[in-house]
Design an enzyme around this catalytic site. Structure first.
Site, short mmCIF file in Angstrom:
data_model
loop_
_atom_site.label_atom_id
_atom_site.label_comp_id
_atom_site.label_asym_id
_atom_site.label_seq_id
_atom_site.Cartn_x
_atom_site.Cartn_y
_atom_site.Cartn_z
N GLU A 39 -1.48 -16.48 -9.63
CA GLU A 39 -0.69 -15.60 -10.50
C GLU A 39 0.81 -15.89 -10.40
O GLU A 39 1.55 -15.58 -11.33
CB GLU A 39 -0.99 -14.14 -10.17
CG GLU A 39 -2.39 -13.76 -10.58
CD GLU A 39 -2.71 -12.30 -10.36
OE1 GLU A 39 -1.88 -11.57 -9.79
OE2 GLU A 39 -3.80 -11.89 -10.78
N ASN A 87 -13.22 -0.90 -4.83
CA ASN A 87 -13.10 -1.41 -6.19
C ASN A 87 -14.31 -2.28 -6.55
O ASN A 87 -14.51 -3.33 -5.96
CB ASN A 87 -11.79 -2.22 -6.30
CG ASN A 87 -11.62 -2.92 -7.62
OD1 ASN A 87 -12.34 -2.67 -8.58
ND2 ASN A 87 -10.66 -3.82 -7.67
N CYS A 100 -6.97 -5.45 -7.27
CA CYS A 100 -6.64 -4.90 -5.95
C CYS A 100 -5.97 -5.95 -5.07
O CYS A 100 -5.29 -5.60 -4.10
CB CYS A 100 -7.88 -4.33 -5.28
SG CYS A 100 -9.27 -5.47 -5.21
N HIS A 101 -6.11 -7.24 -5.41
CA HIS A 101 -5.45 -8.29 -4.63
C HIS A 101 -3.93 -8.21 -4.74
O HIS A 101 -3.23 -8.78 -3.92
CB HIS A 101 -5.95 -9.68 -5.08
CG HIS A 101 -5.69 -9.99 -6.51
ND1 HIS A 101 -6.54 -9.57 -7.52
CD2 HIS A 101 -4.69 -10.65 -7.12
CE1 HIS A 101 -6.07 -9.99 -8.68
NE2 HIS A 101 -4.94 -10.64 -8.46
N TYR A 136 0.84 -1.19 0.00
CA TYR A 136 0.00 0.00 0.00
C TYR A 136 0.88 1.25 0.00
O TYR A 136 0.61 2.21 -0.71
CB TYR A 136 -0.92 0.02 1.23
CG TYR A 136 -1.95 -1.09 1.21
CD1 TYR A 136 -3.12 -0.96 0.47
CD2 TYR A 136 -1.75 -2.26 1.94
CE1 TYR A 136 -4.06 -1.97 0.45
CE2 TYR A 136 -2.70 -3.27 1.92
CZ TYR A 136 -3.84 -3.13 1.18
OH TYR A 136 -4.77 -4.13 1.16
#
Length: 157
Positions: free
Chosen positions: A154, A115, A123-124, A94
């Protein structure tokens, strides 16, 4: 005000995704439980959005090329645009994202929480400096399990 029915509900490894379009633009994705009934997309624009999400669930390197209807404030849209530039498999804290945007980490976190199109606006991929942080306004439970799945997916593990 009651939310209108989803345009589609598709299966995901962590439950279901409720998909809503507005004027043929993806406007909302909700994480739903595995018992939520599936709903096949009827319109071509909804089928395209669902096909893109299903492709991502198989291949995390998929780039989304969908028209979006995010709403939100100018600041939120600025954060959401920055989120879309974080490559799959990478994360930013962040604080790191806040420094890039010349704002504060809490403001970035609030924009992430607001979001409306998670997964597509990833946003993850934003984490706390000392751990995973939160997801969907929660710091544990099912929300964090979904964030863990997305990040692991991912990274190719």
């Amino acid at each position: 005000m009651a939310k209108r029915p989803y345009d589609a509900v598709i299966a995901a490894p962590f439950g279901r995704l409720g998909v809503t379009l507005q004027d043929e633009r993806l406007a909302d994705i909700d994480f739903l439980g595995a018992r939520f009934p599936l709903r096949a997309p009827k319109e071509a624009s909804v089928r395209r959005a669902c096909r893109a999400l299903k492709t991502y669930l198989r291949n995390p390197k998929t780039k989304f090329r969908l028209p979006l209807e995010t709403g939100g404030t100018d600041f939120q849209r600025r954060v959401w645009n920055a989120l879309q530039r974080i490559p799959a498999g990478k994360v930013l804290s962040y604080g790191e994202l806040a420094r890039k945007l010349k704002t504060g980490p809490r403001a970035v976190g609030n924009a992430c929480r607001a979001n409306p199109i998670p997964v597509v606006i990833p946003c993850h991929r934003v984490v706390a400096a000392n751990g995973k942080g939160g997801f969907m306004g929660k710091t544990g439970g099912r929300a964090l399990a979904i964030k863990d799945w997305l990040l692991t997916h991912e990274r190719g593990r």
